[in-house]
Write a protein that holds these residues in place. Structure first.
Motif, PDB file in Angstrom:
ATOM      1  N   GLU A  43      33.118  50.279  42.714  1.00  0.00           N
ATOM      2  CA  GLU A  43      34.232  49.403  43.114  1.00  0.00           C
ATOM      3  C   GLU A  43      34.156  48.076  42.366  1.00  0.00           C
ATOM      4  O   GLU A  43      35.182  47.521  41.957  1.00  0.00           O
ATOM      5  N   SER A  44      32.910  47.565  42.193  1.00  0.00           N
ATOM      6  CA  SER A  44      32.748  46.304  41.468  1.00  0.00           C
ATOM      7  C   SER A  44      33.193  46.450  40.027  1.00  0.00           C
ATOM      8  O   SER A  44      33.868  45.574  39.472  1.00  0.00           O
ATOM      9  N   ARG A  45      32.799  47.607  39.395  1.00  0.00           N
ATOM     10  CA  ARG A  45      33.241  47.833  38.006  1.00  0.00           C
ATOM     11  C   ARG A  45      34.763  47.936  37.933  1.00  0.00           C
ATOM     12  O   ARG A  45      35.393  47.370  37.032  1.00  0.00           O
ATOM     13  N   GLU A  46      35.343  48.657  38.909  1.00  0.00           N
ATOM     14  CA  GLU A  46      36.806  48.794  38.910  1.00  0.00           C
ATOM     15  C   GLU A  46      37.476  47.443  39.115  1.00  0.00           C
ATOM     16  O   GLU A  46      38.448  47.100  38.438  1.00  0.00           O
ATOM     17  N   ARG A  47      36.931  46.646  40.069  1.00  0.00           N
ATOM     18  CA  ARG A  47      37.507  45.319  40.322  1.00  0.00           C
ATOM     19  C   ARG A  47      37.343  44.416  39.091  1.00  0.00           C
ATOM     20  O   ARG A  47      38.244  43.647  38.751  1.00  0.00           O
ATOM     21  N   ALA A  48      36.148  44.545  38.428  1.00  0.00           N
ATOM     22  CA  ALA A  48      35.934  43.743  37.217  1.00  0.00           C
ATOM     23  C   ALA A  48      36.931  44.140  36.132  1.00  0.00           C
ATOM     24  O   ALA A  48      37.488  43.283  35.434  1.00  0.00           O
TER      25      ALA A  48
ATOM     26  N   ASP B 252      39.602  41.779  34.555  1.00  0.00           N
ATOM     27  CA  ASP B 252      39.720  41.586  33.108  1.00  0.00           C
ATOM     28  C   ASP B 252      41.153  41.828  32.648  1.00  0.00           C
ATOM     29  O   ASP B 252      41.704  41.043  31.860  1.00  0.00           O
ATOM     30  N   ALA B 253      41.739  42.930  33.156  1.00  0.00           N
ATOM     31  CA  ALA B 253      43.132  43.220  32.782  1.00  0.00           C
ATOM     32  C   ALA B 253      44.055  42.116  33.272  1.00  0.00           C
ATOM     33  O   ALA B 253      44.975  41.679  32.557  1.00  0.00           O
ATOM     34  N   ARG B 254      43.816  41.643  34.506  1.00  0.00           N
ATOM     35  CA  ARG B 254      44.640  40.564  35.047  1.00  0.00           C
ATOM     36  C   ARG B 254      44.462  39.287  34.232  1.00  0.00           C
ATOM     37  O   ARG B 254      45.437  38.560  33.970  1.00  0.00           O
ATOM     38  N   GLN B 255      43.193  39.027  33.807  1.00  0.00           N
ATOM     39  CA  GLN B 255      42.936  37.843  33.001  1.00  0.00           C
ATOM     40  C   GLN B 255      43.659  37.929  31.665  1.00  0.00           C
ATOM     41  O   GLN B 255      44.252  36.948  31.205  1.00  0.00           O
ATOM     42  N   VAL B 256      43.607  39.133  31.055  1.00  0.00           N
ATOM     43  CA  VAL B 256      44.316  39.312  29.788  1.00  0.00           C
ATOM     44  C   VAL B 256      45.816  39.119  29.985  1.00  0.00           C
ATOM     45  O   VAL B 256      46.487  38.441  29.193  1.00  0.00           O
ATOM     46  N   ALA B 257      46.342  39.710  31.088  1.00  0.00           N
ATOM     47  CA  ALA B 257      47.769  39.569  31.360  1.00  0.00           C
ATOM     48  C   ALA B 257      48.130  38.108  31.606  1.00  0.00           C
ATOM     49  O   ALA B 257      49.146  37.603  31.093  1.00  0.00           O
TER      50      ALA B 257
END
Length: 197
Positions: A95-100, A104-109
């Motif tokens: 879950e932590s990897r998925e959230r990370a 990351d995707a949200r940060q890129v967006a």
């Protein structure tokens, strides 16, 4: 009779000797029985002590078995808890990897949105500056045009005055021309009359 007495005495002596032997044997047997009883008592005491020790050992063994069973149960519980903890840890890690990855995707967006917003903001600022410059230029142009209009209005007023003067002068000139034409026709009439005469 003497021989019979002697024989009886001898037999009596023999019997007494045998009786003494019997008494000695009985004493020996009694002593042996006493020793046996003493040994039996010691054996019974030792057996009782052994039974007590055996009971203690059996109780200790039972307690050890109970403790071992409890330890085994506790170990199984710990192993089950450890397995559950590992499973939860693996799930939490996944879950932590998925959230990370999502972060990351949200940060890129967000970075893309921020860059796009910055570009749009810069474009808006540039457009506003160009608009302000255009407004300033148009304001200056409007001011010049206003001045030109006022000058044109003044020139128009002067032109109207000049045209009015020209018109008035034209009317006067027209009247003079009419008078001149009338005079010319009168002179022509007079010349024609003179020629007929």
């Amino acid at each position: 009779r003497g021989l019979a007495c002697e024989a009886s005495v001898a037999r009596l002596a023999i019997l007494e000797g045998e009786a003494g032997e019997v008494r000695a044997i009985e004493g020996s047997v009694a002593d042996e029985a006493a020793r046996v009883r003493s040994a039996e008592a010691v054996a019974q005491e030792e057996a009782a002590a052994a039974r007590a020790d055996l009971a203690v050992i059996s109780e200790a063994l039972r307690k050890q078995q109970v403790a071992k069973a409890q330890v085994n149960c506790h170990v199984r519980m710990l192993e089950a808890n450890l397995e559950e903890a590992r499973r939860r840890s693996a799930a939490a890690e996944a879950e932590s990897r998925e959230r990370a990855a999502q972060l990351d995707a949200r940060q890129v967006a967000l970075q893309g949105e921020l860059e796009a917003h910055g570009a749009a903001r810069a474009q808006d600022v540039a457009d506003r500056l160009r608009g302000e410059a255009e407004a300033t230029r148009l304001s200056a142009r409007a001011k010049r045009l206003s001045e030109e209009v006022r000058a044109s209005e003044a020139a128009s007023a002067l032109l109207e005055e000049a045209l009015e003067r020209v018109r008035l002068g034209g009317e006067e000139r027209g009247r003079e021309l009419v008078a001149d034409e009338a005079e010319v026709r009168l002179l022509e009439a007079e010349v024609a009359a003179d020629e007929h005469r």
